[in-house]
Design an enzyme around this catalytic site. Structure first.
Site, mmCIF file in Angstrom:
data_model
loop_
_atom_site.group_PDB
_atom_site.id
_atom_site.type_symbol
_atom_site.label_atom_id
_atom_site.label_comp_id
_atom_site.label_asym_id
_atom_site.label_seq_id
_atom_site.Cartn_x
_atom_site.Cartn_y
_atom_site.Cartn_z
ATOM 1 N N CYS A 1 -1.989 8.854 2.659
ATOM 2 C CA CYS A 1 -1.899 8.359 1.278
ATOM 3 C C CYS A 1 -3.182 8.665 0.507
ATOM 4 O O CYS A 1 -3.150 8.893 -0.685
ATOM 5 C CB CYS A 1 -1.590 6.869 1.271
ATOM 6 S SG CYS A 1 -2.614 5.925 2.394
ATOM 7 N N GLU B 1 0.890 -1.164 0.000
ATOM 8 C CA GLU B 1 0.000 0.000 0.000
ATOM 9 C C GLU B 1 0.925 1.210 0.000
ATOM 10 O O GLU B 1 1.521 1.543 1.026
ATOM 11 C CB GLU B 1 -0.893 -0.062 1.241
ATOM 12 C CG GLU B 1 -2.159 0.755 1.076
ATOM 13 C CD GLU B 1 -1.940 2.194 1.455
ATOM 14 O OE1 GLU B 1 -1.594 2.985 0.553
ATOM 15 O OE2 GLU B 1 -2.112 2.518 2.629
#
Ligand code: NDP
Length: 453
Positions: free
Chosen positions: A261, A227
């Site tokens: 993110c 990720e």
């Protein structure tokens, strides 16, 4: 390892890194723990996870204060983060066994064919500092409950959080070795990952870190979930509720000091509503309360370290040198600590850092587009593909546009957020694999075919 408070620059504590012998002991413990843990009834593992949720809730304030001290997260957001960790534990405590029920198949006459889900073994988790509790619980809750054991290599600037998380599992009553923190630097990750006892790895962090871990895992034929970063578009179309979009957009960009993110990073705005939206966005950004992260009213705290802030400012300066206009903010604040002004950049030229790189801080880049097709094109004009947010009061239009955006998730009239009930992950250089939900718990299991005649 020094833990430094980014709001004050003071050293909070110094931690002795684990020696090679400590790491070897931890790997042995993990391996031995797996032998027993994998065979326990899943119900027992679910009950322990529910106990971990209780430990989190009981010590919520302490854990939140630790995050605030080590990486500057505003205390109210740190408390929410601990609550969310308890939620993901509750979720898998309730649903893990259903998610891992054997699946039946059309079977040939006389045979009974199923897929059963078995754990893989010790999983190494390389985790970042931005959500120091959440990122860890997002992996630990499903993977431990599936019967794996966990080894955490946390970011070097949050060693206190790393140790506190190990303690959550200890207090909840997990057997020794089921979840362990390794206090090691990133140079030591390769050796741990190459060890035969470690069966898989998950990493949340930057592209370079992801590539390094994936390369070592590949050499050793181990499964990974990555990720990585994002440069999420926030698309405001004509016909959007501009007040709502601007308020949510400002928050989606500046939450956690912009160090997320899935923060909204590139604001792609239809020309018909451009001026009205940008005025509102700047107003919302300027109204954010920036300051002491221990203050309950603070909305934006410091960046996690002076170095990270310097990197961010370099990206802003390069973008401005290339022709971007600063609508508000634009630099470090004139005060002690790693505080950066919430910033909005417009007229952002193609290819400058604010256009093509991830800006991991409170800096929004705004782009004006002529129509819906141009909005989709701009949204997709990135190598990243984590999340996206589309704003329009026409929900069918929103659905249509959302389907054309290359991302792991797209939200219409909502900011991008992770939720234990739905899959989370990216495409492109944002990584691969999925966390959370049924998809997440099935990443690190052996999907074993069981054919019985
Ligand atoms: P990193 O990706 O460097 O750090 C994340 C984790 O990976 C840390 O535990 C780190 O350890 C480890 N790591 C770093 N390099 C390697 C390597 N070569 N091999 C194995 N492990 C490694 O993030 P930074 O803290 O340096 O932040 C830099 C940028 O990364 C940010 O500006 C942002 O763009 C992105 N990022 C994205 C995140 C996300 O949520 N997707 C989270 C954090 C950062 P150590 O701390 O010891 O170096």
């Amino acid at each position: 390892m020094d833990a430094i408070n980014p709001a004050t620059g003071e050293r909070i504590a110094t931690y002795e890194p684990d020696s090679a012998a400590d790491v070897e002991d931890a790997l042995t413990r993990a391996d031995e723990a797996f032998d027993d843990w994998r065979d326990r009834p899943i119900r027992e593992r679910e009950e322990l996870l529910a106990d971990a949720a209780d430990v989190l809730r009981e010590n919520k304030r302490d854990y939140a204060e630790l995050m605030t001290e080590e990486m500057g997260k505003p205390i109210s957001q740190a408390i929410s983060e601990v609550e969310k960790c308890a939620w993901v534990c509750d979720h898998y405590a309730e649903h893990a066994s259903a998610y891992l029920q054997p699946d039946g198949h059309p079977s040939p006459p006389g045979a009974d064919v199923q897929t059963v889900y078995e754990p893989l073994g010790p999983v190494l988790a390389v985790m970042p500092w931005n959500f120091p509790f959440w990122q860890v619980f997002r992996f630990a809750a499903p993977y431990l409950t599936a019967g794996n054991v966990g080894l955490l290599k946390h970011a070097s600037n949050v060693p206190g959080c790393a140790e506190a998380i190990e303690d959550v599992f200890r207090q909840a009553g997990y057997p020794e070795g089921v979840f362990q923190t390794l206090l090691i630097d990133s140079d030591s990750v390769d050796d741990v990952l190459a060890d035969d006892r470690v069966r898989a790895a998950t990493l949340t962090g930057s592209g370079p870190a992801g590539r390094a871990v994936a390369a070592t895992a590949g050499e050793n034929l181990k499964k990974t979930v990555l990720e990585l970063g994002g440069s999420d578009p926030f698309v405001a179309l004509d016909g959007a509720d501009l007040d709502e979009a601007a308020e949510t957009g400002a928050w989606a960009r500046n939450l956690n000091g912009g160090q997320s993110c899935i923060a909204a990073k590139r604001f792609v705005v239809h020309t018909d509503v451009y001026d009205a939206f940008v005025d509102r966005l700047v107003d919302e950004v300027e109204s954010l309360t920036v300051g002491d992260p221990t203050d309950e009213d603070t909305e934006v705290g410091p960046q996690a370290s002076p170095d990270l802030m310097a990197d961010l400012h370099e990206q802003v300066q390069q973008s401005v040198d290339a022709g971007a206009t600063v609508l508000t903010g634009g630099g470090p604040m004139d005060r002690e600590g790693a505080f950066y002004e919430p910033t909005v950049l417009a007229d952002v030229p193609e290819g400058c850092p604010a256009d093509s790189e991830e800006l991991f801080g409170p800096v929004a880049a705004v782009f004006e587009v002529d129509d819906e097709d141009a909005a989709i094109e701009k949204a997709n004009d990135t190598e990243f593909g984590l999340g996206a947010s589309v704003w329009t009061e026409d929900r069918e239009r929103g659905r249509r546009v959302a389907r054309q955006i290359d991302a792991g998730c797209t939200y219409v009239n909502q900011l991008v957020k992770s939720d234990p009930r739905v899959p989370f992950g990216g495409v492109g250089i944002s990584g691969y694999g999925r966390e959370l939900s049924e998809a997440g718990i099935k990443e690190f299991v052996n999907r074993k075919t069981l054919w019985v005649e």
